[in-house]
Scaffold this motif. Sequence first.
Motif, PDB file in Angstrom:
ATOM      1  N   HIS A 211     -46.132 -37.383  41.827  1.00  0.00           N
ATOM      2  CA  HIS A 211     -45.197 -37.061  40.745  1.00  0.00           C
ATOM      3  C   HIS A 211     -44.026 -38.034  40.806  1.00  0.00           C
ATOM      4  O   HIS A 211     -43.379 -38.176  41.842  1.00  0.00           O
ATOM      5  CB  HIS A 211     -44.694 -35.628  40.936  1.00  0.00           C
ATOM      6  N   ASP A 212     -43.746 -38.721  39.697  1.00  0.00           N
ATOM      7  CA  ASP A 212     -42.650 -39.682  39.656  1.00  0.00           C
ATOM      8  C   ASP A 212     -42.066 -39.709  38.248  1.00  0.00           C
ATOM      9  O   ASP A 212     -42.691 -40.212  37.313  1.00  0.00           O
ATOM     10  CB  ASP A 212     -43.136 -41.080  40.051  1.00  0.00           C
ATOM     11  N   THR A 213     -40.873 -39.147  38.123  1.00  0.00           N
ATOM     12  CA  THR A 213     -40.172 -39.171  36.834  1.00  0.00           C
ATOM     13  C   THR A 213     -39.021 -40.163  36.838  1.00  0.00           C
ATOM     14  O   THR A 213     -38.333 -40.317  35.815  1.00  0.00           O
ATOM     15  CB  THR A 213     -39.611 -37.772  36.506  1.00  0.00           C
ATOM     16  N   GLN A 214     -38.793 -40.834  37.968  1.00  0.00           N
ATOM     17  CA  GLN A 214     -37.638 -41.717  38.104  1.00  0.00           C
ATOM     18  C   GLN A 214     -37.960 -43.171  37.766  1.00  0.00           C
ATOM     19  O   GLN A 214     -37.115 -43.884  37.218  1.00  0.00           O
ATOM     20  CB  GLN A 214     -37.088 -41.632  39.537  1.00  0.00           C
ATOM     21  N   SER A 215     -39.151 -43.624  38.085  1.00  0.00           N
ATOM     22  CA  SER A 215     -39.505 -45.027  37.870  1.00  0.00           C
ATOM     23  C   SER A 215     -39.763 -45.291  36.392  1.00  0.00           C
ATOM     24  O   SER A 215     -40.140 -44.378  35.642  1.00  0.00           O
ATOM     25  CB  SER A 215     -40.753 -45.390  38.672  1.00  0.00           C
ATOM     26  N   PRO A 216     -39.597 -46.536  35.969  1.00  0.00           N
ATOM     27  CA  PRO A 216     -39.982 -46.878  34.598  1.00  0.00           C
ATOM     28  C   PRO A 216     -41.495 -46.781  34.434  1.00  0.00           C
ATOM     29  O   PRO A 216     -42.236 -46.766  35.424  1.00  0.00           O
ATOM     30  CB  PRO A 216     -39.501 -48.325  34.450  1.00  0.00           C
ATOM     31  N   ILE A 217     -41.952 -46.700  33.205  1.00  0.00           N
ATOM     32  CA  ILE A 217     -43.390 -46.661  32.958  1.00  0.00           C
ATOM     33  C   ILE A 217     -43.994 -48.009  33.327  1.00  0.00           C
ATOM     34  O   ILE A 217     -43.478 -49.064  32.956  1.00  0.00           O
ATOM     35  CB  ILE A 217     -43.678 -46.318  31.486  1.00  0.00           C
ATOM     36  N   ALA A 218     -45.061 -47.973  34.096  1.00  0.00           N
ATOM     37  CA  ALA A 218     -45.723 -49.201  34.532  1.00  0.00           C
ATOM     38  C   ALA A 218     -46.246 -49.985  33.331  1.00  0.00           C
ATOM     39  O   ALA A 218     -46.570 -49.403  32.287  1.00  0.00           O
ATOM     40  CB  ALA A 218     -46.870 -48.874  35.480  1.00  0.00           C
TER      41      ALA A 218
END
Length: 321
Positions: A211-218
């Motif tokens: 789960h990762d809501t912090q990184s930009p979309i790859a």
Amino acid sequence: MTKQTSLKGIHHVTAMTSDAVKNYQFFTEVLGMRLVKKTVNQDDIYTYHTFYADDQGSPGTDMTFFDFPNNPPGVRGTNAITRTSFRVPTNESLDYWVKRFDTLNVRHEGISDLFGKKVLPFEDDDQQRYQLISDEDNQGVIGGTPWKKGPVPLKHAIYGLGPIEITVAYFERFKEIMTSVYGFTIVTDEQDVVLLEVGEGGNGAQMILRHDTQSPIARQGYGEVHHVAFRVADQEVLYAWLDKYQRLGIPNSGHVDRYYFEALYARIGHILIELSTDGPGFMGDEPYETLGEHLSLPPFLENQRAYIESEIRPFNTKRED
């Protein structure tokens, strides 16, 4: 999940490389995987599609690559397939690989623990993310046969794909689809990461969901994974999946004959998921002894061979005994 739509595990992972030649050298000379097919992307004939697998190209063992011309580097982030795993026999094998990587200047993070298994994360020159995972005490889908003429001792050689890692912002929704639609079961559920498996389970049939809501979309490009494929037994099961997709209103590609296997594609959020049949496999159009040494084309492209060979950059994959 009914018997008619049961998945057997991971079939293959397809990623993107900046250079087919450099990639070939890394996978055969460093990782000791066998090039079992050198062909072209059937949807873009100016692009190589190379398949690295076990000694005979068994389903569940192959990592494949596209080298799209002028493809930019990918950008890491969330909503992407973020790491591919390769199975090795034992914990001792990982010690061998640490020494091998150090000798060959391969970037790695050292041996660590992941869901009770020993793993060795590493990267190639495109910064594509991988890890070796130990099969010691593993149960479930059996591995393949290591490349018999490869550079790695058979007792330590790669012989299959391990868990695929997927990272998304829409964690709960994606997990629900994987369990309710695709039949995965939860093995371990921790905060912001869950281990799921399908079919007979084990390293060859698992998914690590983060789960990762912090990184930009790859952003896709070389160094990133294009899609993951899961195994189905045959065409009958594939068509059962097509019916299921249509019944659930999941947009999909329809049946696609890739010659080496039959396929069905659907995008779940940002993640492209392929379902692929175990056969026919890679042994039908080349002798075992010379798999991957020549450009193979499916029958529908054979009449374009002269043009394709004039347009695509040649590279030598003939092995010397």
